[in-house]
Scaffold this active site. Structure first.
Site, PDB file in Angstrom:
ATOM      1  NE  ARG A  80      23.458 -25.535 -34.306  1.00 19.84           N
ATOM      2  CZ  ARG A  80      22.824 -26.130 -35.285  1.00 19.84           C
ATOM      3  NH1 ARG A  80      23.043 -25.764 -36.527  1.00 19.84           N
ATOM      4  NH2 ARG A  80      22.000 -27.118 -35.023  1.00 19.84           N
ATOM      5  CE  LYS A  90      10.786 -23.851 -48.552  1.00 19.35           C
ATOM      6  NZ  LYS A  90      11.997 -23.538 -47.820  1.00 19.35           N
ATOM      7  CD  GLU A 109      22.794 -20.415 -37.630  1.00 17.68           C
ATOM      8  OE1 GLU A 109      23.436 -21.473 -37.839  1.00 17.68           O
ATOM      9  OE2 GLU A 109      21.625 -20.244 -38.021  1.00 17.68           O
TER      10      GLU A 109
HETATM   11  C1  LIG Z   1      20.535 -23.328 -36.730  1.00 16.61           C
HETATM   12  C2  LIG Z   1      19.340 -22.843 -37.502  1.00 16.61           C
HETATM   13  N1  LIG Z   1      19.438 -21.709 -38.235  1.00 16.61           N
HETATM   14  C3  LIG Z   1      18.365 -21.254 -38.914  1.00 16.61           C
HETATM   15  C4  LIG Z   1      17.186 -21.940 -38.879  1.00 16.61           C
HETATM   16  C5  LIG Z   1      15.951 -21.377 -39.592  1.00 16.61           C
HETATM   17  N2  LIG Z   1      15.536 -22.246 -40.700  1.00 16.61           N
HETATM   18  C6  LIG Z   1      14.519 -23.113 -40.566  1.00 16.61           C
HETATM   19  S1  LIG Z   1      14.246 -24.002 -41.936  1.00 16.61           S
HETATM   20  C7  LIG Z   1      15.471 -23.208 -42.758  1.00 16.61           C
HETATM   21  C8  LIG Z   1      15.741 -23.548 -44.194  1.00 16.61           C
HETATM   22  C9  LIG Z   1      15.986 -24.975 -44.380  1.00 16.61           C
HETATM   23  O1  LIG Z   1      16.248 -25.224 -45.736  1.00 16.61           O
HETATM   24  P1  LIG Z   1      16.221 -26.705 -46.266  1.00 16.61           P
HETATM   25  O2  LIG Z   1      16.968 -27.573 -45.327  1.00 16.61           O
HETATM   26  O3  LIG Z   1      16.677 -26.688 -47.674  1.00 16.61           O
HETATM   27  O4  LIG Z   1      14.708 -27.125 -46.140  1.00 16.61           O
HETATM   28  P2  LIG Z   1      13.441 -26.684 -47.020  1.00 16.61           P
HETATM   29  O5  LIG Z   1      12.619 -25.813 -46.144  1.00 16.61           O
HETATM   30  O6  LIG Z   1      13.927 -25.979 -48.250  1.00 16.61           O
HETATM   31  O7  LIG Z   1      12.753 -27.949 -47.333  1.00 16.61           O
HETATM   32  C10 LIG Z   1      16.091 -22.265 -41.945  1.00 16.61           C
HETATM   33  C11 LIG Z   1      17.196 -21.376 -42.354  1.00 16.61           C
HETATM   34  C12 LIG Z   1      17.127 -23.105 -38.094  1.00 16.61           C
HETATM   35  N3  LIG Z   1      16.001 -23.826 -37.976  1.00 16.61           N
HETATM   36  N4  LIG Z   1      18.209 -23.542 -37.431  1.00 16.61           N
END
Ligand SMILES: Cc1ncc(C[n+]2csc(CCOP(=O)(O)OP(=O)(O)O)c2C)c(N)n1
Length: 622
Positions: free
Chosen positions: A396, A283, A368
């Protein structure tokens, strides 16, 4: 800044014409372009820096837009957008009318499915793949999901279902060991275990190859090992979890090696059932400040590209931070108070609580629904859970709130951050439905503090309250409008601020600033104007309304929630029930999805800013 190769890329076909040298130059240009553009507009930088090579490999191996690529969450789709004809729109990324920060079908034929919330990609892609199976259509369907998003229940439900598919379906598991913060939970440890090992294919062919050469017993040994549910099998066959549920596992591979990834993607396309390709990425790759602090650069405001420092580094104290301080204080007084986040310890401010009370803090991953029922369990066992989740993500967990918390009337406090309009993240992230979806639930109580001081008071109130309670507060800098009014919080009671006659304004939560402005303008026009802070939206203060009905001709409600099921709708219902001859004017967001842009623009578009309200009142007050 010059982008000689990127400038010439208008469709994915253009990438296919590049030599290897040009391709590696393009990789560098893309990263420079990302840092430059996002430093001006803000946005999701670190995740995009991590998928540059992965995106290129995908574009090299697919025939778009015929093939379908679905990006989970979609916050990492900037590189894809850039290479599918949208690089000229990056100056207006996330602006009103500009390029969306998430995939949007109406924006481009290359965007196969709208995303924004996490963990939807596998279900959506499976639906598409199933349609191809029924139509005997051989197009590729590929979902790209992060290791964080894979912790979401919806993604796991889709994995469980995947083996029903009898055709090719590719899941790219983009594993960077991070959600926004560090990823958590058993699945994450499982992936880490695989990550730590040597590259799977080498190992598999290596070990199996060597064993098969042992005369007589070699093949038998391999079969035996494949049957064994021991850690040895895990060593030889990483990805056993996927294999055992009918999904071929390939990996882990270096997600920054385009050549290796194109090779494996082509191989994976030949498999006649679902396959997961596990890739490891970094990342923030290629930009030192983001590599060092990927959490900060997950979603960031405008910054100085030379240093990575935020341009507006002192925006003042946020509501989130006021909440966080108040919860730590409450936690000090009551050892039964526990705090839960769904993968957002920083965004919700719970990091502070976690640092102070690590044993009473729980990050459950992007989950959630689980967060809410987990809290219900803790509450049933005598603890006092505070669940901090953004308004739009809490959508959710509707059933868990209703079925697991409210039917049992359990003392779970929902700390609903990002309530109201949120700005650049747009329609998927607006927190404009929570009053509606919560107020219909029996036993739920809802409190909307008017400013940050009242937010702290509300947390203290919640600490001593013994039933479900939602406290909603917005994104951004904390406001202390009407700070001189600080009536103690009394259950189910609104707060009178100015008590006059003729016209009454009832303001919901932090719309108090707008309400004060509107009152001032009405008074300039000669009206007598009462101002009330609704404070408790549920239970609804009927006595207050009944009192207002005696001495007012108009009741104006102002809220940052959709009109249906909102506070104003409740006032209308009550006034209709008692049959009073008073006109109710509910000011709320129309029942629509509000697009990205500046919050002040969004408020104008929704006609809940002071000017728009005055325009309407000039017609309605006679
Ligand atoms: C239902 C929901 N909860 C929380 C989020 C906030 N959120 C956006 S990206 C993310 C992390 C995603 O992690 P990953 O899938 O590993 O992607 P990365 O950014 O590490 O590439 C979160 C918690 C969201 N978009 N949707």
């Amino acid at each position: 800044m010059e982008f000689p190769i990127l400038d010439k890329i208008n469709t994915p076909e253009d990438i296919k014409q590049l030599s290897d040298v040009q391709l590696s130059m393009l990789v560098k240009e893309i990263r420079k372009f990302l840092v430059l553009k996002v430093s001006r507009t803000g946005g999701h930088l670190a995740s995009n820096l991590g998928v540059v090579e992965l995106t290129l490999a995908l574009l090299l191996c697919t025939d778009l837009p015929k093939d379908k690529i679905i990006w989970d969450v979609g916050h990492q789709s900037y590189v894809y957008k850039m290479l599918t004809g949208r690089k000229d729109m990056f100056d207006h990324l996330r602006e009103y009318g500009g390029l969306s920060g998430f995939p949007k079908r109406r924006e481009s034929v290359y965007d196969a499915f709208n995303t924004g919330h996490s963990s939807t990609s596998l279900s959506a892609a499976l639906g598409m793949a199933m349609s191809c199976q029924m139509d005997q259509d051989d197009r590729a369907v590929i979902a790209v999901i992060g290791d964080g998003s894979l912790t979401g229940g919806l993604a796991l439900e889709a994995l469980n279902y995947a083996s029903r598919l009898k055709r090719n379906f590719i899941i790219i598991l983009n594993d960077n060991n991070m959600s926004i913060a560090k990823n958590v939970g058993g699945l994450s440890s499982y992936l880490s275990g695989m990550r730590a090992g040597a590259l799977y294919n080498d190992m598999k062919t290596g070990v199996a190859g060597k064993l098969s050469r042992i005369p007589l017993i070699g093949e038998k040994l391999i079969r035996q090992i494949k049957k064994t549910k021991s850690s040895l099998k895990q060593l030889i066959l990483p990805g056993m979890f996927f294999e055992n549920i009918g999904i071929t596992y390939l990996g882990p591979f270096d997600g920054h090696n385009i050549e290796a990834m194109t090779r494996i993607l082509k191989e994976a396309r030949k498999i006649d059932h679902p396959v997961v390709i596990h890739v490891r990425t970094k990342k923030g790759k290629g930009y030192k400040p983001a590599e060092k602090n990927p959490e900060k650069f997950h979603g960031i405001g405008p910054f100085d590209p030379a240093t990575g420092e935020l341009l507006n580094s002192n925006p003042g104290k946020s509501y989130t931070s006021c909440f966080a301080d108040a919860l730590v204080k409450a936690g000090e007084a009551d050892p039964k108070i526990v705090a839960i986040t769904a993968a957002m310890p920083d965004g919700t401010g719970l990091k502070k609580f976690a640092e102070r009370f690590p044993e009473r803090f729980f990050d459950v991953g992007i989950a959630e629904e689980h967060a809410v029922t987990f809290a219900a369990g803790l509450a049933a066992a005598g603890y006092k859970p505070f669940v901090a989740i953004y308004s739009s993500f809490l959508q959710r967990a509707f059933d868990e709130i209703l079925h697991d918390v409210c039917i049992q009337n359990l003392p779970v406090t929902f700390c609903i951050d990002r309530a109201g309009l949120v700005g650049q993240d747009g329609e998927t992230h607006q927190g404009i439905f929570d009053i509606s979806y919560l107020s219909m639930i029996p036993n739920m109580n809802i409190l909307a503090p008017k400013n940050s001081i009242e937010l702290a008071d509300a947390i203290q109130f919640a600490a001593g309250f013994n039933a479900p309670l939602a406290i909603r507060y917005p994104r951004g800098t904390a406001d202390d409008v009407a700070a001189e009014f600080r009536e103690p919080i009394v259950y189910g009671k609104s707060e009178g601020i100015f008590l006059e006659t003729d016209v009454a304004i009832i303001s919901v939560g932090t719309m108090i600033g707008t309400a004060v402005l509107v009152r001032h303008r009405l008074k300039e026009k000669g009206w007598n104007v009462t101002l009330v802070n609704a404070r408790f939206l549920k239970p609804f203060d009927e006595k207050l309304i009944d009192d207002l009905l005696v001495s007012h001709r108009y009741i104006i409600t102002i809220e940052e929630n959709v009109i249906s099921g909102g506070y104003g709708a409740e006032v209308l219902r009550h006034v209709n029930n008692v049959g009073a001859d008073v006109k109710v004017i509910p000011i709320a967001i129309p029942n629509m999805y509000v697009e990205q842009g500046d919050v002040s623009l969004q408020k104008r578009e929704c006609r809940i800013d002071a000017d728009s309200i005055m325009e309407r009142l000039e017609k309605e007050l006679v």
